[in-house]
Motif scaffolding. Structure first.
Motif, PDB file in Angstrom:
ATOM      1  N   VAL A 166      29.901  44.684  40.844  1.00  0.00           N
ATOM      2  CA  VAL A 166      29.666  46.134  40.828  1.00  0.00           C
ATOM      3  C   VAL A 166      30.523  46.750  39.724  1.00  0.00           C
ATOM      4  O   VAL A 166      31.304  46.064  39.060  1.00  0.00           O
ATOM      5  CB  VAL A 166      30.017  46.773  42.195  1.00  0.00           C
ATOM      6  CG1 VAL A 166      29.144  46.190  43.296  1.00  0.00           C
ATOM      7  CG2 VAL A 166      31.490  46.570  42.529  1.00  0.00           C
ATOM      8  N   THR A 203      32.661  52.004  41.298  1.00  0.00           N
ATOM      9  CA  THR A 203      32.281  51.723  42.686  1.00  0.00           C
ATOM     10  C   THR A 203      33.464  51.162  43.459  1.00  0.00           C
ATOM     11  O   THR A 203      33.714  51.532  44.612  1.00  0.00           O
ATOM     12  CB  THR A 203      31.109  50.729  42.726  1.00  0.00           C
ATOM     13  OG1 THR A 203      29.973  51.325  42.085  1.00  0.00           O
ATOM     14  CG2 THR A 203      30.745  50.363  44.157  1.00  0.00           C
ATOM     15  N   ARG A 232      35.742  53.954  44.385  1.00  0.00           N
ATOM     16  CA  ARG A 232      35.241  54.764  45.497  1.00  0.00           C
ATOM     17  C   ARG A 232      35.493  54.079  46.836  1.00  0.00           C
ATOM     18  O   ARG A 232      35.859  54.718  47.820  1.00  0.00           O
ATOM     19  CB  ARG A 232      33.746  55.056  45.322  1.00  0.00           C
ATOM     20  CG  ARG A 232      33.435  56.102  44.275  1.00  0.00           C
ATOM     21  CD  ARG A 232      32.036  56.646  44.441  1.00  0.00           C
ATOM     22  NE  ARG A 232      31.016  55.645  44.149  1.00  0.00           N
ATOM     23  CZ  ARG A 232      30.535  55.402  42.927  1.00  0.00           C
ATOM     24  NH1 ARG A 232      30.984  56.112  41.895  1.00  0.00           N
ATOM     25  NH2 ARG A 232      29.628  54.480  42.739  1.00  0.00           N
ATOM     26  N   VAL A 259      28.592  55.023  48.808  1.00  0.00           N
ATOM     27  CA  VAL A 259      28.555  53.567  48.631  1.00  0.00           C
ATOM     28  C   VAL A 259      27.885  52.952  49.860  1.00  0.00           C
ATOM     29  O   VAL A 259      28.249  53.286  50.996  1.00  0.00           O
ATOM     30  CB  VAL A 259      29.978  52.980  48.466  1.00  0.00           C
ATOM     31  CG1 VAL A 259      29.905  51.468  48.275  1.00  0.00           C
ATOM     32  CG2 VAL A 259      30.695  53.633  47.303  1.00  0.00           C
ATOM     33  N   THR A 264      27.493  47.092  49.845  1.00  0.00           N
ATOM     34  CA  THR A 264      28.342  47.108  48.651  1.00  0.00           C
ATOM     35  C   THR A 264      29.809  47.235  49.043  1.00  0.00           C
ATOM     36  O   THR A 264      30.690  46.573  48.482  1.00  0.00           O
ATOM     37  CB  THR A 264      27.953  48.282  47.740  1.00  0.00           C
ATOM     38  OG1 THR A 264      26.595  48.108  47.315  1.00  0.00           O
ATOM     39  CG2 THR A 264      28.854  48.338  46.512  1.00  0.00           C
TER      40      THR A 264
END
Length: 337
Positions: free
Chosen positions: A14, A18, A21, A29, A33
């Motif tokens: 990723v 990301t 986050r 998200v 993930t």
């Protein structure tokens, strides 16, 4: 921090944004993930942010006693593939002589917030070993599966090859070839699967004599130890040997040859596992095949069911082995031959 973000992002597949986050608990998200990022963090050995440490990642420990015996890498391949199909990342912990003890591996896995642990061999298989470190797993309500026979009372599910059926097959095969003086090359005296094999072969033979008179030698599962054990049995008159692993069987064949004997003309040898390359040995090894693929998949199924909230059963699930006859067994040698 930038280096850590980059490494985790690459591992999880990723973007660094990301990862940021997820680590900061922000929205936007997906759960899949988020789980991938946390697993990558665990695998790379980074500590989770404080607010995420109470959550288990999708990381599963696989603890093996060694990698020199080909049966353990074979099991690891099945288990890791099955875990990946279920969305889990395996963390392989292989013990070595003088290396990290099982107790320390358990503490490391708990520190990494693993979702569960699969054990294949270890202290649980030795009746005289220390078992207190498994209490940590019970106290944490950690999903655990143990592969192949261990001591009773630990409270974990077990997936095992039926040792009694295994030796009954080997013993019956050798008796059909005329062998009556059948020796056993087994693991340590407190090794539970070896105890089971020895008890089963005595029952199959209808043995009622003193236990000390049965032709059995103990080893530490090394080829050299097996060579010494098999030498003693052959010198005591055994014309056939049933071994607790393929490695021990290969050591036994070496023993026969160093005594100037031929396998199988003078001595027959049966292994246990049917690990890789046993068709390529000289002679190809007669052995009892463990259904490793089925057992590995079953272990993952039982573990994942626990992770998903199903109650764990402490019953032992037994899988039937298969005798594979090759070139290391033959008719009993003629008297004086």
């Amino acid at each position: 921090m930038t280096k850590r973000l980059a490494e985790v992002a690459k591992k999880a597949g990723v973007s660094e944004a990301t990862v940021s986050r997820v680590l900061n608990g922000r929205s936007g998200v997906s759960e899949a993930t988020r789980a991938s990022v946390l697993t990558a963090l665990d695998v790379l050995g980074y500590e989770r942010p404080t607010k995420l440490r109470g959550e288990r990642g999708r990381l599963v420990g696989l603890v093996l006693p060694e990698l020199q015996n080909p049966i353990f890498p074979a099991l690891a391949e099945v288990v890791t593939a099955s875990l990946a199909q279920r969305g889990f990342t395996p963390a392989l912990c292989a013990r070595t002589i003088g290396g990290v003890p099982e107790r320390d591996y358990i503490e490391m896995l708990l520190d990494h917030q693993v979702s569960g642990v699969v054990f294949a061999g270890g202290s649980y298989a030795l009746a005289g070993a220390e078992h207190g470190h498994y209490r940590q797993l019970l106290d944490r309500r950690m999903p655990v599966v143990m592969v192949n026979g261990g001591v009773d009372g630990l409270g974990f599910p077990r997936i095992s090859t039926d040792d009694a059926v295994a030796v009954e097959q080997a013993f019956g095969h050798l008796r059909s070839l005329g062998h009556e003086r059948i020796g056993m090359v087994m693991g340590p005296e407190d090794h539970v699967p070896s105890r089971r094999k020895l008890a089963a072969v005595k029952e199959a033979a209808g043995w009622s004599g003193p236990a000390a008179d049965w032709p059995v030698e103990r080893t530490n599962f090394s080829m050299e130890s097996a060579r010494l054990a098999a030498t003693r049995l052959i010198q005591r008159g055994s014309t056939a040997l049933i071994c607790a692993s393929d490695v021990l069987a290969l050591g036994s064949i070496r023993a026969a040859r160093r005594l100037g004997l031929d396998v199988p003309r003078d001595v027959s040898v049966v292994g246990y596992d049917d690990s890789v390359l046993m068709t390529c040995t000289d002679p190809p090894l007669t052995t009892v095949r463990q259904p490793i693929e089925l057992m590995g998949q079953a272990a993952v199924d039982v573990l994942v069911n626990q992770i998903e909230g199903a109650a764990a059963t402490t019953d032992e699930l037994l899988f039937e082995p298969e005798l594979v006859v090759r070139g290391s067994t033959g008719p009993v040698p003629a008297a004086g031959g």
